[in-house]
Scaffold this motif. Structure first.
Motif, mmCIF file in Angstrom:
data_model
loop_
_atom_site.group_PDB
_atom_site.id
_atom_site.type_symbol
_atom_site.label_atom_id
_atom_site.label_comp_id
_atom_site.label_asym_id
_atom_site.label_seq_id
_atom_site.Cartn_x
_atom_site.Cartn_y
_atom_site.Cartn_z
ATOM 1 N N ASP A 9 109.574 10.371 41.521
ATOM 2 C CA ASP A 9 111.251 10.319 41.141
ATOM 3 C C ASP A 9 111.617 11.712 41.071
ATOM 4 O OD1 ASP A 9 110.716 7.691 40.733
ATOM 5 O OD2 ASP A 9 111.648 7.938 38.555
ATOM 6 N N ARG A 10 113.049 11.891 41.553
ATOM 7 C CA ARG A 10 113.633 13.264 41.386
ATOM 8 C C ARG A 10 114.244 13.092 39.641
ATOM 9 N NH1 ARG A 10 119.067 13.158 40.905
ATOM 10 N NH2 ARG A 10 119.217 10.963 41.987
ATOM 11 N N PRO A 11 114.193 14.269 39.246
ATOM 12 C CA PRO A 11 114.481 14.346 37.644
ATOM 13 C C PRO A 11 115.983 13.718 37.446
ATOM 14 C CG PRO A 11 113.438 16.418 38.305
ATOM 15 C CD PRO A 11 113.520 15.532 39.530
ATOM 16 N N GLY A 12 116.026 13.106 36.248
ATOM 17 C CA GLY A 12 117.283 12.274 36.066
ATOM 18 C C GLY A 12 117.433 11.074 36.696
ATOM 19 N N SER A 13 116.756 10.477 37.821
ATOM 20 C CA SER A 13 117.136 9.542 38.495
ATOM 21 C C SER A 13 116.709 8.201 37.860
ATOM 22 C CB SER A 13 116.630 9.594 39.672
ATOM 23 O OG SER A 13 114.940 9.395 39.714
ATOM 24 N N THR A 14 116.260 8.046 36.599
ATOM 25 C CA THR A 14 115.891 6.764 35.942
ATOM 26 C C THR A 14 117.155 5.727 35.861
ATOM 27 O OG1 THR A 14 114.048 7.972 34.636
ATOM 28 C CG2 THR A 14 115.003 5.818 33.663
ATOM 29 N N PRO A 15 118.190 6.118 35.534
ATOM 30 C CA PRO A 15 119.454 5.232 35.516
ATOM 31 C C PRO A 15 119.674 4.625 36.812
ATOM 32 C CG PRO A 15 120.145 7.304 34.167
ATOM 33 C CD PRO A 15 118.757 7.508 34.969
ATOM 34 N N LEU A 16 119.457 5.566 38.019
ATOM 35 C CA LEU A 16 119.880 4.996 39.352
ATOM 36 C C LEU A 16 118.538 4.085 39.456
ATOM 37 C CD1 LEU A 16 120.992 5.007 42.173
ATOM 38 C CD2 LEU A 16 119.607 6.937 42.504
ATOM 39 N N GLY A 46 107.490 7.141 28.282
ATOM 40 C CA GLY A 46 108.176 5.739 28.987
ATOM 41 C C GLY A 46 109.271 6.326 30.074
ATOM 42 N N THR A 47 109.358 7.409 30.608
ATOM 43 C CA THR A 47 110.292 7.799 31.338
ATOM 44 C C THR A 47 109.488 7.793 32.666
ATOM 45 O OG1 THR A 47 111.342 9.336 29.821
ATOM 46 C CG2 THR A 47 111.712 9.559 32.469
ATOM 47 N N LEU A 48 110.165 6.753 33.584
ATOM 48 C CA LEU A 48 109.822 6.780 35.250
ATOM 49 C C LEU A 48 109.651 8.101 35.830
ATOM 50 C CD1 LEU A 48 111.563 3.496 36.159
ATOM 51 C CD2 LEU A 48 109.323 3.675 35.565
ATOM 52 N N PHE A 68 110.465 5.151 53.880
ATOM 53 C CA PHE A 68 111.719 5.725 53.840
ATOM 54 C C PHE A 68 112.873 4.704 54.109
ATOM 55 C CE2 PHE A 68 108.627 8.987 55.642
ATOM 56 C CZ PHE A 68 108.987 10.007 54.530
ATOM 57 N N ASP A 69 112.470 3.645 54.200
ATOM 58 C CA ASP A 69 113.503 2.498 54.194
ATOM 59 C C ASP A 69 113.497 1.685 52.707
ATOM 60 O OD1 ASP A 69 114.045 2.709 56.725
ATOM 61 O OD2 ASP A 69 113.006 1.039 57.653
ATOM 62 N N GLU A 70 112.814 2.134 52.072
ATOM 63 C CA GLU A 70 112.747 1.715 50.458
ATOM 64 C C GLU A 70 114.096 2.169 49.857
ATOM 65 O OE1 GLU A 70 112.401 1.333 46.284
ATOM 66 O OE2 GLU A 70 112.822 3.222 47.275
ATOM 67 N N PRO A 71 114.828 1.120 49.326
ATOM 68 C CA PRO A 71 116.109 1.305 48.785
ATOM 69 C C PRO A 71 116.499 2.466 47.749
ATOM 70 C CG PRO A 71 115.456 -1.064 48.665
ATOM 71 C CD PRO A 71 114.204 -0.290 49.060
ATOM 72 N N GLY A 72 115.506 2.748 46.942
ATOM 73 C CA GLY A 72 115.497 3.974 46.082
ATOM 74 C C GLY A 72 115.519 5.072 46.875
ATOM 75 N N TYR A 73 114.563 4.982 47.810
ATOM 76 C CA TYR A 73 114.500 6.462 48.759
ATOM 77 C C TYR A 73 115.847 6.504 49.325
ATOM 78 C CZ TYR A 73 113.489 9.915 52.118
ATOM 79 O OH TYR A 73 113.289 11.241 52.665
ATOM 80 N N TYR A 78 114.256 9.501 44.796
ATOM 81 C CA TYR A 78 113.132 10.213 44.834
ATOM 82 C C TYR A 78 113.117 11.609 45.187
ATOM 83 C CZ TYR A 78 111.591 5.244 44.553
ATOM 84 O OH TYR A 78 111.202 3.909 44.013
ATOM 85 N N ARG A 79 112.407 12.417 44.796
ATOM 86 C CA ARG A 79 112.475 13.862 45.150
ATOM 87 C C ARG A 79 111.646 14.080 46.453
ATOM 88 N NH1 ARG A 79 108.047 17.541 42.244
ATOM 89 N NH2 ARG A 79 106.710 15.865 41.700
ATOM 90 N N ASP A 80 110.394 13.218 46.669
ATOM 91 C CA ASP A 80 109.655 13.503 47.661
ATOM 92 C C ASP A 80 108.715 11.971 47.837
ATOM 93 O OD1 ASP A 80 107.436 13.625 46.153
ATOM 94 O OD2 ASP A 80 107.932 15.852 45.939
#
Length: 182
Positions: A9-16, A46-48, A68-73, A78-80
């Protein structure tokens, strides 16, 4: 061909991530028949922190498309992505593992190294292990590390699954079985 995929996860991306959970599950369900293990990693509060998927796909191109087709990516959650060939040394899926033992948490332990396949140590074995296997180079000539999903009483005990002097770095992440709730 088996692959280990860890979207970090990219920091701060939990709401997304929370807004996209249904899209994520729907996408992952398309690969359900190929899954060896899946599930989120998170902090003690509990933070993702990421999403693990271990699956059997036809080839590296299919693995890259999966990652790389995953919707969250695609949305930037995601940061990486750590995407490596993998070998299922236990020969089972997380669903074969069962309900687990009371009082234990589940962890993802990653160890990083670089050694020729012929010199690599055997992956860990044991009843507390859910999935275990080496992270391999694209040509499978080198072991780049080890990925282990297991139950343990705490992170330090989980870390002990890998011999520290064999790895240049070891990461331990809380992990849980993934998939849509029933």
């Amino acid at each position: 061909m088996e692959f280990f995929c860890y979207h970090r996860d990219r920091p701060g991306s939990t709401p997304l991530r929370n807004r996209m959970v249904e899209q994520h599950w729907s996408y992952m369900d398309r690969f359900a028949a190929t899954m060896i293990a899946r599930g989120p990693t998170f902090t003690s509060d509990g933070t993702l922190t990421g999403s693990v998927h271990i699956l059997d796909l036809p080839d590296p191109a299919a693995a890259r498309a999966f990652a790389f087709d995953e919707p969250g990516y695609q949305a930037g959650a995601y940061r990486d992505v750590l995407l490596r060939r993998w070998h299922n040394s236990l020969g089972r899926t997380m669903w074969d593992f069962g309900d687990g033992r009371p009082g234990l948490d589940r962890y993802l332990v990653l160890g990083f190294t670089l050694e020729p396949l012929a010199d690599a140590v055997e992956p860990p074995q044991g009843e507390a292990l859910i999935a275990s296997g080496p992270l391999l180079s694209d040509d499978a000539a080198f072991v780049l590390g080890m990925a282990v999903l297991l139950e343990a009483p705490d992170a330090e005990r989980a870390r002990e699954v890998l011999t520290p002097d064999r790895y240049v770095g070891v990461e331990v992440h809380l992990w849980q079985f993934g998939g849509q709730p029933d």
